[in-house]
Structures are given as structure tokens and as C-alpha cells.
Enzyme design. Structure first.
Site, short mmCIF file in Angstrom:
data_model
loop_
_atom_site.label_atom_id
_atom_site.label_comp_id
_atom_site.label_asym_id
_atom_site.label_seq_id
_atom_site.Cartn_x
_atom_site.Cartn_y
_atom_site.Cartn_z
N HIS A 73 35.20 38.58 22.93
CA HIS A 73 35.72 38.45 24.28
C HIS A 73 36.46 39.72 24.70
O HIS A 73 36.85 40.52 23.85
CB HIS A 73 36.70 37.27 24.39
CG HIS A 73 36.02 35.94 24.47
ND1 HIS A 73 35.63 35.23 23.36
CD2 HIS A 73 35.64 35.19 25.54
CE1 HIS A 73 35.06 34.10 23.73
NE2 HIS A 73 35.04 34.05 25.05
N LYS B 20 42.08 38.48 26.31
CA LYS B 20 42.12 37.09 25.79
C LYS B 20 43.26 36.93 24.79
O LYS B 20 43.45 37.77 23.92
CB LYS B 20 40.78 36.74 25.15
CG LYS B 20 40.72 35.27 24.72
CD LYS B 20 39.31 34.76 24.61
CE LYS B 20 39.28 33.32 24.17
NZ LYS B 20 39.85 32.43 25.18
P1 NAD Z 1 44.52 34.67 33.60
O1 NAD Z 1 45.73 35.09 32.84
O2 NAD Z 1 43.78 35.71 34.38
O3 NAD Z 1 44.92 33.50 34.62
C1 NAD Z 1 45.83 32.49 34.38
C2 NAD Z 1 46.62 32.26 35.67
O4 NAD Z 1 47.40 31.07 35.53
C3 NAD Z 1 47.58 33.43 35.96
O5 NAD Z 1 47.42 33.85 37.31
C4 NAD Z 1 48.96 32.81 35.72
O6 NAD Z 1 49.96 33.36 36.55
C5 NAD Z 1 48.68 31.34 36.08
N1 NAD Z 1 49.66 30.41 35.51
C6 NAD Z 1 50.22 30.39 34.29
N2 NAD Z 1 51.11 29.37 34.19
C7 NAD Z 1 51.09 28.74 35.37
C8 NAD Z 1 51.80 27.62 35.91
N3 NAD Z 1 52.70 26.96 35.18
N4 NAD Z 1 51.53 27.23 37.18
C9 NAD Z 1 50.63 27.89 37.94
N5 NAD Z 1 49.94 28.97 37.50
C10 NAD Z 1 50.17 29.37 36.23
O7 NAD Z 1 43.58 33.96 32.55
P2 NAD Z 1 42.03 33.55 32.68
O8 NAD Z 1 41.18 34.61 32.06
O9 NAD Z 1 41.72 33.11 34.09
O10 NAD Z 1 41.97 32.30 31.70
C11 NAD Z 1 42.81 31.16 31.88
C12 NAD Z 1 42.48 30.12 30.82
O11 NAD Z 1 41.16 29.63 31.01
C13 NAD Z 1 42.54 30.63 29.38
O12 NAD Z 1 43.07 29.60 28.57
C14 NAD Z 1 41.08 30.87 29.04
O13 NAD Z 1 40.82 30.80 27.66
C15 NAD Z 1 40.45 29.73 29.79
N6 NAD Z 1 39.01 29.88 30.09
C16 NAD Z 1 38.24 28.78 29.91
C17 NAD Z 1 36.90 28.81 30.24
C18 NAD Z 1 36.08 27.54 30.15
O14 NAD Z 1 34.88 27.55 30.47
N7 NAD Z 1 36.67 26.43 29.75
C19 NAD Z 1 36.33 29.99 30.75
C20 NAD Z 1 37.16 31.11 30.93
C21 NAD Z 1 38.51 31.04 30.60
#
Ligand code: NAD
Length: 265
Positions: A154, A158
Site C-alpha cells: 500500500h 497507510k
Molecule cells: P485519511 O486519513 O485520508 O482520511 C480519514 C479522514 O477521517 C480524515 O480526513 C480525518 O480527519 C477524518 N477523521 C478522523 N477522525 C474523525 C472523527 N472522529 N470524525 C470525523 N472525521 C474524522 O484516510 P483514508 O485513506 O481515507 O482511509 C481511512 C480508513 O479507510 C482507513 O482505516 C483505511 O484503511 C480504510 N480504507 C478502507 C477501504 C475499504 O475498502 N474498506 C478502502 C480504503 C481505505
């Protein structure tokens, strides 16, 4: 269906906002960001690089849960617990893509799912759900003469390892063999490890650049090797899957569902 996005300014959050805006039968209910975040007060459409949606990012998820029919969560494990409790209270559909949940957070999600439909999947892409089914089948057929290793790569941002998807694939392989993953996983190897134990399921983690998500499950036997691989080239596959899950869950009974349920596999 009015769908809200918690963490709407994140990498996935922005993708979700764009996907909801482009999906027939779905409208944007609003979005939240963490307290003190720079996105607060900004239009969530503009944050995602599309036309203004007419709603700004707020920091109180209770307001969003009261307004939305479904909420999609790709935030952080700490935030998931609160969101699950709010979904249960307001009986709002919740789709969780956030990975790296600890046992307490996982338990909180399961508890909330007794009150409202929740779809929770470490990987929302159709391709990975299918891969997972194939891995289970191959593991069942080959047995423990074939060593199983899960390799993932990744992007450099991550924060959890191995990836939630790698663990899901490992779990599918373990299920094929009829054992709990926790009894056979080798999540790291370092130094003098000794020889590989028969039946172990190993993990290797690579991080770097802008790789969206590559996963390979290797079945290594004597004289041959089978490798099943999925490569994601755009995050849009996850956003599409999550929006599909939200629409699917609308008329479902309270319960904890996976993408296999959404896809009818
Ligand atoms: P990122 O850091 O770009 O985004 C996360 C966002 O959530 C940030 O903008 C942060 O400010 C916000 N956030 C954190 N705590 C919060 C709260 N209490 N209230 C509101 N907003 C809050 O990360 P990302 O790359 O978008 O990934 C996010 C998550 O999704 C990770 O856990 C990642 O592993 C997961 N993910 C899952 C899949 C899937 O298919 N299931 C795919 C991609 C990413």
C-alpha cells in the site's frame, strides 16, 4: 436515500462524496470532520472537487446521524465506536470501511448492529470479495502441504499493518482449512525465526509511493506455486462498493453484514 460521510475531507471521504453525488437514488446528507480540522465550515462538494453540495463539513456526528438515512465511515478506529453508537441510537444504516479496529471497537460495532443494519468490510471492492471466496476454496482443496503467505503493498500513508484486506484473505484461507486465523498467523518475521511451521499463515507488508492496494495470496507447495492476485488502481472501487452497500442495507433487518451479503454471494 440521504447518505452522509463522516471524515468527508479524507482521501476516501472525498471519493465517497463524489460517488454519492453521481449515484442515482442517492443524495448527500452532509459530512463531518474531526474537531478542529481545517475542512470544517467548508462546502463538502467543493472539498471533493465537484460542484458545491450546499452543505458544509461539521464536527458533530449526532447532527449528521439525525439527518441521514445512511452514513459511510472511512475514518479512524477511535471514531468508529462513537459512530456505531450513534447509528444504533438513530437506527441509521452504517457502512464501515475503516480498518485496524481493536477487539473492543469490533465488539462495539457488533453491539450496535443489534439495533440497526451495519455493513462492515475491510475491502469494499467486488474483486477482492471474489478473491476471498477463491482463496477459501483453494486453501480447502490444497490442504497444509501448501504453505500460505499473504503479501500486500500500500501507499506510504497507510497507518495499519497488515492491511485489513490481507487479514481478511488470511481469514478466508484459515476458514478453508477449518482453523481460526489467530492460531496460525505469523504477522511478522525478524532475526533467527527457525524453519517455517506447517500450517502457519504468513504475512508480508510492503509500503511505499501511491500504491492503492495490491494483495497476493501465495500457495507454495513442493514443485509448484499458485498465486492469486488483486491489484487496485483506483480508490473509486471502494467508494462504489460502499455506496452500493448503503443502498442495499436500506430495507434490511438490524444485523452485521459483509460485502458477500451485499453482492449476494
Ligand atoms: P485519511 O486519513 O485520508 O482520511 C480519514 C479522514 O477521517 C480524515 O480526513 C480525518 O480527519 C477524518 N477523521 C478522523 N477522525 C474523525 C472523527 N472522529 N470524525 C470525523 N472525521 C474524522 O484516510 P483514508 O485513506 O481515507 O482511509 C481511512 C480508513 O479507510 C482507513 O482505516 C483505511 O484503511 C480504510 N480504507 C478502507 C477501504 C475499504 O475498502 N474498506 C478502502 C480504503 C481505505
Amino acid at each position: 436515500m440521504k447518505i452522509g460521510v463522516v471524515g468527508c475531507a479524507g482521501r476516501m471521504g472525498q471519493m465517497l462524496v463524489r460517488e454519492i453525488a453521481a449515484t442515482k437514488g442517492a443524495t448527500l446528507a452532509g459530512g463531518t470532520e474531526r474537531v478542529g480540522g481545517p475542512a470544517l465550515g467548508k462546502d463538502i462538494g467543493a472539498l471533493a472537487g465537484i460542484d458545491p453540495a450546499g452543505v458544509v463539513a461539521i464536527d458533530d456526528p449526532a447532527v449528521l446521524f439525525a439527518e441521514a438515512d445512511a452514513v459511510i465511515d472511512f475514518t479512524s478506529p477511535e471514531a468508529v465506536e462513537r459512530h456505531a453508537a450513534l447509528a444504533a441510537q438513530s437506527q441509521t444504516v452504517l457502512v464501515i470501511g475503516t480498518t485496524g479496529l481493536n477487539p473492543r471497537q469490533t465488539e462495539a460495532v457488533a453491539l450496535a448492529a443489534t439495533h440497526t443494519p451495519i455493513v462492515h468490510a475491510a475491502n469494499m471492492s467486488v474483486g477482492v470479495v471474489l478473491l476471498s471466496k477463491l482463496v477459501e476454496q483453494v486453501a480447502r482443496t490444497l490442504g497444509i502441504d501448501y504453505d500460505i503467505e499473504v503479501v500486500e503493498m500500500h501507499h506510504r500513508h497507510k497507518v495499519d499493518a497488515p492491511s485489513g484486506t490481507a487479514l481478511t484473505l488470511g481469514r478466508a484461507a484459515a476458514a478453508g482449512r477449518g482453523v481460526p486465523l489467530e492460531e496460525v498467523w505469523q504477522k511478522t518475521r525478524d532475526g533467527h525465526t527457525g524453519p517455517r511451521k506447517a500450517g502457519d499463515i504468513g504475512f508480508a507488508t510492503l509500503r511505499g509511493g501511491d500504491v492503492v492496494g495490491d494483495h497476493t495470496v501465495v500457495f507454495a507447495g513442493e514443485g509448484e506455486r499458485i498465486e492469486l492476485t488483486h491489484k487496485a488502481s483506483s480508490r473509486v472501487i471502494y467508494a462504489r462498493g460502499a455506496v452500493r452497500a448503503a443502498l442495499w442495507a436500506r430495507d434490511k433487518k438490524p444485523g452485521l453484514y459483509g460485502m458477500e451479503d451485499v453482492l449476494g454471494l
